[in-house]
Design an enzyme around this catalytic site. Structure first.
Site, mmCIF file in Angstrom:
data_model
loop_
_atom_site.group_PDB
_atom_site.id
_atom_site.type_symbol
_atom_site.label_atom_id
_atom_site.label_comp_id
_atom_site.label_asym_id
_atom_site.label_seq_id
_atom_site.Cartn_x
_atom_site.Cartn_y
_atom_site.Cartn_z
ATOM 1 N N LYS A 236 0.818 -1.211 0.000
ATOM 2 C CA LYS A 236 0.000 0.000 0.000
ATOM 3 C C LYS A 236 0.858 1.270 0.000
ATOM 4 C CE LYS A 236 -4.296 -1.983 1.608
ATOM 5 N NZ LYS A 236 -3.929 -3.409 1.720
HETATM 6 C C1 LIG Z 1 -4.461 -4.469 1.062
HETATM 7 C C2 LIG Z 1 -3.682 -5.742 0.934
HETATM 8 C C3 LIG Z 1 -4.037 -6.751 0.013
HETATM 9 C C4 LIG Z 1 -5.283 -6.670 -0.861
HETATM 10 O O1 LIG Z 1 -5.203 -5.688 -1.845
HETATM 11 P P1 LIG Z 1 -6.535 -5.167 -2.603
HETATM 12 O O2 LIG Z 1 -6.083 -4.013 -3.385
HETATM 13 O O3 LIG Z 1 -7.509 -4.807 -1.504
HETATM 14 O O4 LIG Z 1 -7.041 -6.295 -3.435
HETATM 15 C C5 LIG Z 1 -3.220 -7.865 -0.090
HETATM 16 N N1 LIG Z 1 -2.130 -8.011 0.701
HETATM 17 C C6 LIG Z 1 -1.762 -7.077 1.595
HETATM 18 C C7 LIG Z 1 -0.559 -7.309 2.425
HETATM 19 C C8 LIG Z 1 -2.510 -5.898 1.737
HETATM 20 O O5 LIG Z 1 -2.143 -4.969 2.646
#
Ligand SMILES: *Cc1c(COP(=O)(O)O)cnc(C)c1O
Length: 487
Positions: free
Chosen positions: A130
């Site tokens: 993120k």
């Molecule tokens: C947010 C997240 C996901 C999922 O991503 P999306 O964009 O919601 O599909 C997968 N793995 C981790 C470690 C995350 O923080």
């Protein structure tokens, strides 16, 4: 570049990138998408192969944000994607060179004739993917607010990854404050320390006496108080934010260049998925012309998306049907970005999207199995699979033994499902979405050892923490925000 709502309201109005940057949903409850996807020419693709991450980000973003002057955007991307920010690579010997790549590609080996590799997206400040989008968002917010002489108070709820990525992106930014609600005493010691150790005066951690759902309910209640929201300039940074999605398009291109020699080759990506934000960016990269063979959607036990891609049935889950798993950032009951893909799948027909997502609200889902549209899922390259706790423990163990590489639980879900979709001669790139230290309990279970900890995080849990404990009461949260935004 003009943006439209997936549900069709305001057709004919003009919305620029900057217009939709600070907002969330469109007025009609739909999500914003570009009126047309920009296409990348063969010449551009050839030229982009040699670019640094920051300059590639500039080229891609400028196609979506032509209302920001080019020199400003270039300065912004160069400030965002630096080796200092993405420095938490795990190979000390090559750390400088790897950090400079921002998203290094790590080749594991060849399985069933396909080269299997990990695209490292979790070398940023909070060790999760993120950061890739949120760091850019922090700079974009600061830039846009300064330009209009505005301020913004971000209110969010988190069970871990999103909240810390938002706080590290917004810390010290002019014109922005963050009020992040998290469930008191419910996060891991590491994740708690990551957030609560921040001492920046514009970051406020609120530990709510309740569970994550209570935090989310409070954010909803405050957002529904339109007078309060307007007076205190409340905003959010959730995963439907368009700038977050488009920032994620960049690493699909970067990963493609790293895994191939020429632009005649095709690759597949496997994406650990929850709210469909990450893999939606892959879909957009493909629509722009990146030669992607398959987009592999990997879910955990919360398999809303896997069910759709196997059967054509989209059925959102009730809270009681949502499992708490060892890949918690994928524990979702509905996929908030999915509507963007459905819009494209239905040939961009906003009236049908509106009807389907009304059905989601009224009947809990919809069924496209019988309609011709579902067949198009294949043309868009989508396949899927699901993973369980036992699968991810196996994958973590296997990758450690076979390739001497430690992966986190979410990446393990991606890898497990990737292996079900290998094709000879087509490189398979698994997106690494977090580092193992964030989910240490399962690492200990799988490997009987401690997870690797990047050097900068030594002693994190012992740092002084700054947070406020509040009851699960929206009025108390409003009072807290009001008392700290008196300018
Ligand atoms: C947010 C997240 C996901 C999922 O991503 P999306 O964009 O919601 O599909 C997968 N793995 C981790 C470690 C995350 O923080």
């Amino acid at each position: 570049m003009n943006y439209i709502s997936t549900r069709g309201a305001g057709a004919g109005e003009r919305h620029t990138f900057s217009d939709i940057l600070l907002g969330g949903l469109a007025k009609d409850g739909g999500l914003y998408l570009p009126a047309d996807y920009p296409r990348v020419s063969a010449d551009e693709l050839a030229r982009w192969r040699a670019l640094s991450y920051a300059d590639l980000a500039f080229e891609i973003l400028s196609k979506f944000s032509d209302d920001i002057p080019a020199e400003d955007l270039r300065a912004l991307t160069r400030r965002t994607y630096t080796a200092q920010t993405y420095c938490h690579v795990r190979d000390d010997d090559a750390s400088g060179a790897l950090a400079a790549q921002i998203t290094p590609l790590k080749t594991l080996g060849v399985e069933n004739g396909a080269t299997l590799s990990l695209l490292e997206l979790s070398n940023g400040p909070t060790l999760a993917f993120k950061d890739m989008a949120m760091q850019l968002l922090g700079n974009l917010f600061e830039y846009t607010l300064a330009k209009h002489g505005e301020t913004l108070n971000i209110l969010g709820a988190t069970s871990g990854d999103t909240g810390s990525a938002a706080e590290y992106a917004m810390r010290g930014k002019q014109g922005v404050r963050v009020f992040m609600l998290s469930p008191h005493l419910k996060m891991s010691a590491f994740q708690t320390a990551q957030m609560y150790s921040l001492q920046d005066p514009n970051i406020f951690n609120v530990a709510v006496q309740g569970v994550f759902d209570d935090c989310q309910d409070i954010v909803k209640a405050v957002s529904n108080d339109h007078a309060f929201k307007a007076q205190y300039k409340i905003g959010t940074v959730n995963s439907i934010n368009w700038a977050r999605v488009v920032a994620q398009v960049v690493y699909y291109f970067k990963g493609y260049f790293a895994a191939t020699q020429s632009n005649d080759e095709r690759v597949s990506f496997a994406v650990p998925s929850g709210n469909f934000g990450n893999v939606c960016a892959g879909h957009i990269a493909r629509m722009m012309g990146l030669p992607i063979e398959k987009l592999v959607v990997a879910t955990n036990e919360n398999d809303v998306l896997d069910e759709f891609f196997r059967t054509g049935i989209y059925r959102v889950r009730k809270a009681a049907e949502t499992y708490h798993t060892s890949s918690p950032s994928m524990d979702i009951s509905k996929a908030s970005n999915f509507e963007r893909f459905v819009f494209d799948l239905l040939g961009r027909d906003p009236a049908r999207v509106l009807q389907l997502f009304r059905d989601v609200e009224e009947k809990g889902g919809f069924d496209l199995a019988a309609s011709g549209d579902f067949a198009r899922v294949q043309q868009f390259g989508f396949v899927s699979g699901r993973s369980s706790h036992a699968d991810r423990v196996d994958a973590i163990r296997d990758v450690f033994e076979r390739y001497d590489t430690m992966i986190d639980t979410h990446t393990a879900d991606g890898l497990k499902v990737a292996r079900e979709h290998l094709q000879p001669g087509i490189p398979m790139i698994v997106l690494e979405t977090a580092q193992p230290i964030k989910f240490g309990e399962t690492i200990r279970e799988a490997l009987l050892r401690e997870p690797e900890r990047p050097a900068a995080f030594a002693g994190l849990e012992a740092l002084p923490q700054r947070f406020e404990v509040l009851p699960a009461d929206a009025q108390r949260v409003k009072d807290f925000v009001a008392a700290r935004t008196s300018d």
